[in-house]
Scaffold this motif. Structure first.
Motif, PDB file in Angstrom:
ATOM      1  N   GLN A  79      -0.905  74.928  17.461  1.00 25.07           N
ATOM      2  CA  GLN A  79      -0.622  74.226  15.890  1.00 25.07           C
ATOM      3  C   GLN A  79       0.642  74.303  15.137  1.00 25.07           C
ATOM      4  OE1 GLN A  79      -0.876  75.452  12.632  1.00 25.07           O
ATOM      5  NE2 GLN A  79      -0.733  77.659  13.381  1.00 25.07           N
ATOM      6  N   GLY A  80       1.453  75.414  15.589  1.00 22.04           N
ATOM      7  CA  GLY A  80       2.681  75.970  15.332  1.00 22.04           C
ATOM      8  C   GLY A  80       3.821  75.444  15.824  1.00 22.04           C
ATOM      9  N   GLY A  81       3.593  74.434  16.920  1.00 21.91           N
ATOM     10  CA  GLY A  81       4.685  74.070  17.656  1.00 21.91           C
ATOM     11  C   GLY A  81       5.413  72.824  16.907  1.00 21.91           C
ATOM     12  N   TRP A  82       6.266  72.354  17.575  1.00 20.99           N
ATOM     13  CA  TRP A  82       7.179  71.257  17.082  1.00 20.99           C
ATOM     14  C   TRP A  82       8.020  70.509  18.315  1.00 20.99           C
ATOM     15  CZ3 TRP A  82      12.353  69.524  17.017  1.00 20.99           C
ATOM     16  CH2 TRP A  82      12.499  68.658  16.057  1.00 20.99           C
ATOM     17  N   CYS A  83       8.000  69.303  17.819  1.00 19.39           N
ATOM     18  CA  CYS A  83       8.984  68.283  18.911  1.00 19.39           C
ATOM     19  C   CYS A  83       9.523  67.282  18.127  1.00 19.39           C
ATOM     20  CB  CYS A  83       8.174  68.010  20.253  1.00 19.39           C
ATOM     21  SG  CYS A  83       7.417  66.208  19.999  1.00 19.39           S
ATOM     22  N   LYS A  84      10.514  66.485  18.507  1.00 20.99           N
ATOM     23  CA  LYS A  84      11.203  65.378  17.834  1.00 20.99           C
ATOM     24  C   LYS A  84      10.598  64.221  17.493  1.00 20.99           C
ATOM     25  CE  LYS A  84      15.650  66.712  20.026  1.00 20.99           C
ATOM     26  NZ  LYS A  84      16.844  66.364  20.744  1.00 20.99           N
ATOM     27  N   VAL A  85       9.175  64.057  18.224  1.00 21.67           N
ATOM     28  CA  VAL A  85       8.332  63.033  17.769  1.00 21.67           C
ATOM     29  C   VAL A  85       7.405  63.298  16.702  1.00 21.67           C
ATOM     30  CG1 VAL A  85       6.592  61.475  18.918  1.00 21.67           C
ATOM     31  CG2 VAL A  85       8.176  62.437  20.375  1.00 21.67           C
ATOM     32  N   ASP A 144      16.128  74.671  16.546  1.00 25.29           N
ATOM     33  CA  ASP A 144      17.539  74.565  16.412  1.00 25.29           C
ATOM     34  C   ASP A 144      17.749  73.593  15.586  1.00 25.29           C
ATOM     35  OD1 ASP A 144      20.276  74.550  16.785  1.00 25.29           O
ATOM     36  OD2 ASP A 144      20.499  74.047  18.919  1.00 25.29           O
ATOM     37  N   ALA A 145      18.437  74.275  14.263  1.00 25.63           N
ATOM     38  CA  ALA A 145      18.666  73.419  13.093  1.00 25.63           C
ATOM     39  C   ALA A 145      19.758  72.716  13.274  1.00 25.63           C
ATOM     40  CB  ALA A 145      18.710  74.327  11.658  1.00 25.63           C
ATOM     41  N   ALA A 146      20.666  73.072  13.859  1.00 28.96           N
ATOM     42  CA  ALA A 146      21.980  72.347  14.253  1.00 28.96           C
ATOM     43  C   ALA A 146      21.730  71.167  15.111  1.00 28.96           C
ATOM     44  CB  ALA A 146      22.980  73.082  14.870  1.00 28.96           C
ATOM     45  N   ALA A 147      20.684  71.244  16.114  1.00 29.66           N
ATOM     46  CA  ALA A 147      20.663  70.125  16.744  1.00 29.66           C
ATOM     47  C   ALA A 147      19.583  69.069  16.376  1.00 29.66           C
ATOM     48  CB  ALA A 147      20.023  70.535  18.225  1.00 29.66           C
ATOM     49  N   ASN A 148      18.561  69.766  15.424  1.00 31.37           N
ATOM     50  CA  ASN A 148      17.803  68.958  14.630  1.00 31.37           C
ATOM     51  C   ASN A 148      17.795  69.067  13.232  1.00 31.37           C
ATOM     52  OD1 ASN A 148      16.104  68.348  17.086  1.00 31.37           O
ATOM     53  ND2 ASN A 148      16.189  70.573  17.314  1.00 31.37           N
ATOM     54  N   PRO A 149      18.706  68.342  12.616  1.00 34.30           N
ATOM     55  CA  PRO A 149      19.280  68.444  11.048  1.00 34.30           C
ATOM     56  C   PRO A 149      18.051  67.988  10.253  1.00 34.30           C
ATOM     57  CG  PRO A 149      20.481  66.849  12.143  1.00 34.30           C
ATOM     58  CD  PRO A 149      19.498  67.495  13.352  1.00 34.30           C
ATOM     59  N   THR A 166       7.271  76.142  20.942  1.00 35.09           N
ATOM     60  CA  THR A 166       5.812  76.672  20.673  1.00 35.09           C
ATOM     61  C   THR A 166       5.746  77.117  19.107  1.00 35.09           C
ATOM     62  OG1 THR A 166       6.544  78.874  21.397  1.00 35.09           O
ATOM     63  CG2 THR A 166       5.499  77.012  22.791  1.00 35.09           C
ATOM     64  N   ASP A 167       7.054  77.384  18.436  1.00 34.49           N
ATOM     65  CA  ASP A 167       7.115  78.014  17.300  1.00 34.49           C
ATOM     66  C   ASP A 167       8.132  77.108  16.339  1.00 34.49           C
ATOM     67  OD1 ASP A 167       7.854  79.474  14.775  1.00 34.49           O
ATOM     68  OD2 ASP A 167       7.861  81.175  15.712  1.00 34.49           O
ATOM     69  N   THR A 168       7.797  76.442  15.362  1.00 36.21           N
ATOM     70  CA  THR A 168       8.475  75.367  14.541  1.00 36.21           C
ATOM     71  C   THR A 168       9.563  76.271  14.039  1.00 36.21           C
ATOM     72  OG1 THR A 168       8.337  73.698  13.053  1.00 36.21           O
ATOM     73  CG2 THR A 168       7.015  75.574  12.545  1.00 36.21           C
ATOM     74  N   THR A 169       9.483  77.652  13.634  1.00 35.84           N
ATOM     75  CA  THR A 169      10.523  78.333  12.880  1.00 35.84           C
ATOM     76  C   THR A 169      11.688  78.720  13.931  1.00 35.84           C
ATOM     77  OG1 THR A 169       9.603  80.568  13.410  1.00 35.84           O
ATOM     78  CG2 THR A 169       8.863  79.472  11.457  1.00 35.84           C
ATOM     79  N   LYS A 170      11.583  78.541  15.153  1.00 34.88           N
ATOM     80  CA  LYS A 170      12.442  78.665  16.216  1.00 34.88           C
ATOM     81  C   LYS A 170      13.272  77.190  16.520  1.00 34.88           C
ATOM     82  CE  LYS A 170      11.315  82.836  17.140  1.00 34.88           C
ATOM     83  NZ  LYS A 170      10.144  83.462  16.327  1.00 34.88           N
TER      84      LYS A 170
END
Ligand code: SF4
Length: 112
Positions: free
Chosen positions: A99-105, A59-64, A53-57
């Motif tokens: 609006q601040g969320g994110w996913c791999k798509v 996991d950078a290691a899993a989503n480089p 729900t928050d793009t700042t959260k």
């Protein structure tokens, strides 16, 4: 009793309907999006696609390839308008995403 409608009344009514109906459609689509239940990050599909729900959260290691500027509000799949706090998503049909969320798509909206 005289039950005649003047040409002027017909034209005025038609013009008012022509102005009001497109606006009504925009209000209805916003209301529909606003009524969608929020996507649960624990939903199996949401989990599989790394939804947060928050793009700042993220996991950078899993989503480089993730960047903090990538978020639902500027994603091509987001159905809300610019500035909407939440909106529908073409991937998670029937749910709203923040609006601040994110996913791999994530894919940037053309021009965003
Ligand atoms: S597809 Fe886009 S709008 Fe939908 S959850 Fe993923 S990043 Fe957000």
């Amino acid at each position: 009793m005289q039950n005649r409608i003047s040409r002027r009344t017909l034209i005025q009514t038609g013009l008012m309907a022509g102005v009001a109906l497109p606006g009504l459609g925009m209000i209805c689509s916003s209301a529909l999006a606003a009524g969608l239940p929020p996507l649960d990050p624990a939903d199996p599909t949401a989990k599989a696609l790394g939804f947060v729900t928050d793009t700042t959260k993220v996991d950078a290691a899993a989503n480089p390839t993730h960047k903090p500027t990538q978020k639902c509000g500027v994603c091509a799949q987001f159905q809300g308008k610019p500035g909407d706090a939440t909106g529908g998503c073409n991937i998670f049909v029937g749910k709203s995403v923040p609006q601040g969320g994110w996913c791999k798509v994530f894919a940037a909206k053309p021009g965003a």
